[in-house]
Every structure is written in C-alpha cells, then in structure tokens.
Write a protein that holds these residues in place. Structure first.
Motif, PDB file in Angstrom:
ATOM      1  N   PRO A  61      51.721  32.388  23.815  1.00 36.45           N
ATOM      2  CA  PRO A  61      52.121  30.990  23.635  1.00 36.45           C
ATOM      3  C   PRO A  61      51.780  30.398  22.270  1.00 36.45           C
ATOM      4  CG  PRO A  61      51.066  31.317  25.771  1.00 36.45           C
ATOM      5  CD  PRO A  61      50.865  32.581  25.002  1.00 36.45           C
ATOM      6  N   ASP A  62      50.849  31.011  21.543  1.00 41.59           N
ATOM      7  CA  ASP A  62      50.495  30.495  20.218  1.00 41.59           C
ATOM      8  C   ASP A  62      51.424  30.990  19.111  1.00 41.59           C
ATOM      9  OD1 ASP A  62      48.353  29.065  21.247  1.00 41.59           O
ATOM     10  OD2 ASP A  62      46.943  30.726  20.984  1.00 41.59           O
ATOM     11  N   LEU A  63      52.512  31.640  19.467  1.00 39.49           N
ATOM     12  CA  LEU A  63      53.395  32.225  18.451  1.00 39.49           C
ATOM     13  C   LEU A  63      54.040  31.169  17.558  1.00 39.49           C
ATOM     14  CD1 LEU A  63      54.424  34.925  17.433  1.00 39.49           C
ATOM     15  CD2 LEU A  63      56.267  34.810  19.112  1.00 39.49           C
ATOM     16  N   SER A  64      54.286  29.994  18.063  1.00 40.16           N
ATOM     17  CA  SER A  64      54.741  28.847  17.255  1.00 40.16           C
ATOM     18  C   SER A  64      56.031  29.125  16.489  1.00 40.16           C
ATOM     19  CB  SER A  64      53.648  28.415  16.265  1.00 40.16           C
ATOM     20  OG  SER A  64      52.501  27.987  16.952  1.00 40.16           O
ATOM     21  N   ILE A  65      57.060  29.522  17.191  1.00 35.43           N
ATOM     22  CA  ILE A  65      58.375  29.684  16.585  1.00 35.43           C
ATOM     23  C   ILE A  65      59.055  28.314  16.534  1.00 35.43           C
ATOM     24  CG2 ILE A  65      60.653  30.755  16.811  1.00 35.43           C
ATOM     25  CD1 ILE A  65      59.288  33.080  18.235  1.00 35.43           C
ATOM     26  N   ARG A  66      59.669  28.017  15.409  1.00 37.10           N
ATOM     27  CA  ARG A  66      60.379  26.751  15.252  1.00 37.10           C
ATOM     28  C   ARG A  66      61.875  27.012  15.411  1.00 37.10           C
ATOM     29  NH1 ARG A  66      60.263  22.638  10.022  1.00 37.10           N
ATOM     30  NH2 ARG A  66      61.423  20.945  11.023  1.00 37.10           N
ATOM     31  N   TRP A  67      62.429  26.579  16.547  1.00 39.10           N
ATOM     32  CA  TRP A  67      63.835  26.823  16.872  1.00 39.10           C
ATOM     33  C   TRP A  67      64.668  25.673  16.299  1.00 39.10           C
ATOM     34  CZ3 TRP A  67      64.848  31.515  18.833  1.00 39.10           C
ATOM     35  CH2 TRP A  67      63.792  32.209  19.414  1.00 39.10           C
ATOM     36  N   SER A  68      64.800  25.663  14.993  1.00 38.70           N
ATOM     37  CA  SER A  68      65.426  24.534  14.289  1.00 38.70           C
ATOM     38  C   SER A  68      66.926  24.693  14.104  1.00 38.70           C
ATOM     39  CB  SER A  68      64.788  24.380  12.907  1.00 38.70           C
ATOM     40  OG  SER A  68      65.044  25.536  12.124  1.00 38.70           O
ATOM     41  N   GLY A  69      67.448  25.907  14.235  1.00 46.08           N
ATOM     42  CA  GLY A  69      68.828  26.183  13.882  1.00 46.08           C
ATOM     43  C   GLY A  69      68.998  26.309  12.379  1.00 46.08           C
ATOM     44  N   SER A  70      70.178  26.744  11.968  1.00 41.04           N
ATOM     45  CA  SER A  70      70.464  26.901  10.541  1.00 41.04           C
ATOM     46  C   SER A  70      71.851  26.365  10.231  1.00 41.04           C
ATOM     47  CB  SER A  70      70.385  28.374  10.127  1.00 41.04           C
ATOM     48  OG  SER A  70      71.468  29.107  10.700  1.00 41.04           O
ATOM     49  N   ILE A  71      72.033  25.941   8.978  1.00 39.93           N
ATOM     50  CA  ILE A  71      73.359  25.584   8.472  1.00 39.93           C
ATOM     51  C   ILE A  71      73.569  26.296   7.142  1.00 39.93           C
ATOM     52  CG2 ILE A  71      73.626  23.379   9.658  1.00 39.93           C
ATOM     53  CD1 ILE A  71      72.670  21.970   7.130  1.00 39.93           C
ATOM     54  N   SER A  72      74.794  26.753   6.917  1.00 39.74           N
ATOM     55  CA  SER A  72      75.111  27.460   5.667  1.00 39.74           C
ATOM     56  C   SER A  72      76.542  27.140   5.273  1.00 39.74           C
ATOM     57  CB  SER A  72      74.923  28.966   5.830  1.00 39.74           C
ATOM     58  OG  SER A  72      75.747  29.470   6.869  1.00 39.74           O
ATOM     59  N   TRP A  73      76.814  27.223   3.982  1.00 39.81           N
ATOM     60  CA  TRP A  73      78.154  26.933   3.465  1.00 39.81           C
ATOM     61  C   TRP A  73      78.328  27.553   2.093  1.00 39.81           C
ATOM     62  CZ3 TRP A  73      74.255  23.327   3.886  1.00 39.81           C
ATOM     63  CH2 TRP A  73      73.877  22.635   2.725  1.00 39.81           C
ATOM     64  N   ASP A  74      79.483  27.321   1.489  1.00 39.20           N
ATOM     65  CA  ASP A  74      79.840  27.861   0.171  1.00 39.20           C
ATOM     66  C   ASP A  74      79.843  29.383   0.154  1.00 39.20           C
ATOM     67  OD1 ASP A  74      80.284  25.425  -0.904  1.00 39.20           O
ATOM     68  OD2 ASP A  74      78.435  25.307  -2.078  1.00 39.20           O
ATOM     69  N   GLY A  75      80.200  29.994   1.286  1.00 37.33           N
ATOM     70  CA  GLY A  75      80.314  31.447   1.319  1.00 37.33           C
ATOM     71  C   GLY A  75      79.022  32.184   1.495  1.00 37.33           C
ATOM     72  N   LEU A 111      70.039  15.393   2.790  1.00 40.14           N
ATOM     73  CA  LEU A 111      70.850  16.201   1.885  1.00 40.14           C
ATOM     74  C   LEU A 111      71.731  15.289   1.033  1.00 40.14           C
ATOM     75  CD1 LEU A 111      71.278  19.271   1.370  1.00 40.14           C
ATOM     76  CD2 LEU A 111      73.176  19.155   3.002  1.00 40.14           C
ATOM     77  N   LEU A 112      71.650  15.441  -0.286  1.00 46.52           N
ATOM     78  CA  LEU A 112      72.344  14.522  -1.186  1.00 46.52           C
ATOM     79  C   LEU A 112      73.865  14.683  -1.167  1.00 46.52           C
ATOM     80  CD1 LEU A 112      69.950  14.475  -4.263  1.00 46.52           C
ATOM     81  CD2 LEU A 112      70.745  12.471  -2.978  1.00 46.52           C
ATOM     82  N   ASP A 113      74.343  15.903  -1.070  1.00 48.71           N
ATOM     83  CA  ASP A 113      75.783  16.150  -1.152  1.00 48.71           C
ATOM     84  C   ASP A 113      76.201  17.087  -0.025  1.00 48.71           C
ATOM     85  OD1 ASP A 113      78.377  16.123  -2.074  1.00 48.71           O
ATOM     86  OD2 ASP A 113      78.020  17.672  -3.604  1.00 48.71           O
ATOM     87  N   PRO A 114      76.160  16.618   1.208  1.00 51.10           N
ATOM     88  CA  PRO A 114      76.474  17.508   2.323  1.00 51.10           C
ATOM     89  C   PRO A 114      77.927  17.958   2.290  1.00 51.10           C
ATOM     90  CG  PRO A 114      76.310  15.239   3.062  1.00 51.10           C
ATOM     91  CD  PRO A 114      75.844  15.260   1.645  1.00 51.10           C
ATOM     92  N   PRO A 115      78.203  19.195   2.662  1.00 54.28           N
ATOM     93  CA  PRO A 115      79.596  19.674   2.686  1.00 54.28           C
ATOM     94  C   PRO A 115      80.348  19.053   3.848  1.00 54.28           C
ATOM     95  CG  PRO A 115      78.152  21.300   3.670  1.00 54.28           C
ATOM     96  CD  PRO A 115      77.248  20.219   3.144  1.00 54.28           C
ATOM     97  N   ALA A 116      81.657  19.070   3.759  1.00 54.72           N
ATOM     98  CA  ALA A 116      82.485  18.535   4.845  1.00 54.72           C
ATOM     99  C   ALA A 116      82.342  19.383   6.105  1.00 54.72           C
ATOM    100  CB  ALA A 116      83.944  18.479   4.407  1.00 54.72           C
ATOM    101  N   VAL A 117      82.206  20.709   5.918  1.00 53.39           N
ATOM    102  CA  VAL A 117      82.089  21.633   7.044  1.00 53.39           C
ATOM    103  C   VAL A 117      81.064  22.708   6.681  1.00 53.39           C
ATOM    104  CG1 VAL A 117      83.276  23.307   8.521  1.00 53.39           C
ATOM    105  CG2 VAL A 117      84.484  21.268   7.737  1.00 53.39           C
ATOM    106  N   ALA A 118      80.263  23.128   7.649  1.00 52.24           N
ATOM    107  CA  ALA A 118      79.301  24.208   7.441  1.00 52.24           C
ATOM    108  C   ALA A 118      79.215  25.046   8.702  1.00 52.24           C
ATOM    109  CB  ALA A 118      77.927  23.649   7.088  1.00 52.24           C
ATOM    110  N   ILE A 119      78.749  26.277   8.545  1.00 51.18           N
ATOM    111  CA  ILE A 119      78.457  27.119   9.707  1.00 51.18           C
ATOM    112  C   ILE A 119      77.120  26.669  10.285  1.00 51.18           C
ATOM    113  CG2 ILE A 119      77.874  29.454  10.465  1.00 51.18           C
ATOM    114  CD1 ILE A 119      79.869  30.504   8.438  1.00 51.18           C
ATOM    115  N   HIS A 120      77.099  26.412  11.568  1.00 54.41           N
ATOM    116  CA  HIS A 120      75.901  25.923  12.242  1.00 54.41           C
ATOM    117  C   HIS A 120      75.510  26.914  13.334  1.00 54.41           C
ATOM    118  CE1 HIS A 120      73.931  22.850  15.156  1.00 54.41           C
ATOM    119  NE2 HIS A 120      73.021  23.378  14.358  1.00 54.41           N
ATOM    120  N   ARG A 121      74.338  27.488  13.199  1.00 58.67           N
ATOM    121  CA  ARG A 121      73.821  28.406  14.213  1.00 58.67           C
ATOM    122  C   ARG A 121      72.602  27.745  14.874  1.00 58.67           C
ATOM    123  NH1 ARG A 121      76.583  33.050  13.561  1.00 58.67           N
ATOM    124  NH2 ARG A 121      77.364  33.578  11.481  1.00 58.67           N
TER     125      ARG A 121
END
Length: 341
Positions: free
Chosen positions: A78-92, A111-121
């Motif tokens: 239980p002390d493993l402390s994984i942060r299940w935050s997800g990820s976002i990526s863009w621009d290839g 985020l100052l200049d967020p993209p219109a669309v990103a991959i969200h995992r």
C-alpha cells in the motif's frame, strides 16, 4: 545440487521486483548490487507507466499486463504511492492510436498554449522509481531475501555450460540459478561465458526543477517538452542526450529545459534547476525485452529491457514464476534471448 539458492544481480527496479516475487517461496534469495538499490538507470527514469491500446510487437502480451500488475502491487504494498494522473500528448509525440480530447485546458489549466486536440490516456501513471525500488527490496527482505550492497559482480562461475554462482568483489556467491538484472552490466557478464546479447547503452537526461506546486496536473508530453510534477513542486523533465560530456554542458541543457517549461506554464517564471543527470538505459537493438534462459546454458536467466519501469511489476512476477516452476509464461514467448541467434 544441494544449494538451491537464487542470486539476483542488480538492484534496480527489475532486480528488486524479481527479488520480491522470488522471495518467500522456499528458495534462498540473494540480491546484490555494486551500489544502493535504485542507484543506476532506475534513479534517472521519468517513471511514466502506461500500456499500448493495440500493438503487434512480440512483447505486446507483456506490455498489456503492465498497469494491471501495478494495480496488484498496490494492493500488496500500500505504500507504493502510484499517481494515476493520466497523460496528454500532442504534436506527434505519440503516433499510436489513442483516445483524444478537445478539452486540454480543463486537464491542464496552467498550460499557456493548449492544443485544440491531444491524445489523452487517463489510465497512465507515474511514481518515484527509487522509493518503489526501496519498497520492493524491503518487502523482499521481509520475505527472507538477503541484500548485499557495495558488491560488484565481476564474472559468472561457469563450467561445461552450467552457471553455478557469481564472482564478486566480496568473493564467490554460489547459486543454483543466477538471474541477471544488471542493465548494461548484464552484457559484460554474459560475454564472459560466450553469450552475446545485442544490447547497447541508450543515454537519456533527467532534469529536476523546483517550481510552484500545482502547475502540472497530468503527464504532459510533446516533442519539445515532457514534464510531470510532484506534490512538493518538483518538476521532472526528461530530455534527449546531446553528447554532453561534462557538468557545465549538462547544466546548460537543464537551463534550456527550464526555460521551455517556464514558457509553457503560467506561474512558472522563477523555476530553478535542482539537478540534472544522465541515465544509461539498456536498449536491446530491436527495442524488445530480453527475458529468459539463454540457449546452451543451465543455471542462468537474463532480464534486460527498456521500459524497465513500466514492465517491472509484470516481468518480475512472470519471470519469477518461470524460474521457480520451470514452466514457460506465454506472455514472455516473444522476449526470449534466443531470437538473436
């Protein structure tokens, strides 16, 4: 053979996971490392864990298990402390198929200049790889494993195709099975008994920054900037190795990463460089893990891979089961060392 002990060489996250999964199963287990657990390539890892949506790689069955195996480890430790935050990526950055979002600003409001669309995992996660390694080693020791630190493995004891132990700077450590989880060091140990593993060092730089807490909520990845942030404000940012050969060059690289981060997030002006280091990751030439018993040898099992952080929980459990039972794990069939010969 009277001595049924198992020696694991290398106390990075793969070796620690192996020791944890091997210990307490009726076989004496010894884990040895030239330094402290997690002090090699593990320490310099960004420690982003995920899995492919679809893959035709030989290692795909193993990679599909990665996150489920970490969920399992969380219940056991239980002390493993994984942060299940997800990820976002863009621009290839991520060319593989994945779910997309058009609401990046809600996921990353600074985020100052967020993209219109990103991959969200959303199921992606990250953790402190050194803390996780320490936790696995402590749990292995609680199960009866022995830890030897500051002990360098110099060669394998080997005769007539059988490995019977490890020669170290502290003497010979005998074993019925030697498991190599020593990263690049695995290559030299295998070479000493005539086994060639086409694995090369793949350097990557990890920069640690100090910023105001709460600027980055997920794992953010673009070709020019990868970052995630800890609760105390520490920002982790991996970047490509550019041939840096001294501390001055490394520091200059870290400053460029800091400047990119400061230009990407509101409130990031004043971010400071905390540290920068190179991690020498073991990279099989075909990019796939090398897991199993080399042909023509007895008493030897090798585990060397990139994505070691992602695969540690799954590979540790499956490899330990193979070592203890002798039964092959179907998920590891595409990872065998014999594919190179």
């Amino acid at each position: 053979m009277a001595d049924r002990s198992i020696v694991v060489v290398g106390a990075g996250i793969i070796g620690a996971s192996l020791a944890y999964h091997l210990a307490g199963r009726g076989r004496p287990v010894t884990l040895i490392d030239a330094g402290l657990p997690g002090s090699g390539a593990t320490r310099a890892s960004f420690a982003w864990i995920g899995r492919p949506v679809a893959s035709d790689l030989p290692s795909a069955p193993l990679r599909y298990l990665a996150l489920d195996e970490y969920r399992r480890l969380e219940t056991e430790l239980p002390d493993l402390s994984i942060r299940w935050s997800g990820s976002i990526s863009w621009d290839g950055f991520d060319e593989t198929p994945g779910p997309r979002t058009d609401d990046v600003g809600a996921l990353e409001p600074h985020l100052l200049d967020p993209p219109a669309v990103a991959i969200h995992r959303p199921e992606d996660a990250a953790f402190d790889p050194v803390a996780a390694t320490d936790l696995l080693v402590a749990a292995a020791r609680n199960r009866g494993a022995r830890l030897l630190t500051g002990v360098l493995a110099t060669a394998l004891d080997h005769q007539a195709g059988t490995v019977s132990g490890v020669q170290t700077t502290a003497g010979v450590v005998p074993a019925e099975t030697v498991v190599l989880a020593a990263g690049i060091g695995t290559v030299a140990l295998c070479s000493g008994i005539g086994i060639t593993l086409p694995v090369e060092p793949s350097p990557a730089i990890l920069v640690r920054l100090r910023a105001a807490p709460g600027l980055v909520r997920t794992i953010v990845a673009t070709p020019s900037l990868e970052v995630r942030q800890l609760n105390d404000g520490t920002v982790l940012a991996p970047t490509a190795y550019g041939g840096e050969t001294d501390q001055a060059a490394l520091l200059e690289t870290a400053r460029r990463v800091r400047d990119r981060f400061a230009a990407s997030f509101t409130g990031a002006i004043g971010t400071k460089v905390v540290s920068v280091e190179i991690g020498w990751r073991p990279m099989p030439t075909d990019g796939e893990p090398v897991i199993g018993r080399p042909a023509g040898t007895r008493g030897l099992y090798v585990t060397v891979m990139h994505s070691a952080i992602t695969l540690a929980a799954a590979a540790g459990r499956l490899a330990a089961t193979e070592i203890l039972t002798g039964l092959p794990a179907p998920e590891l069939v595409g990872c065998r060392p014999d594919r190179f010969h």
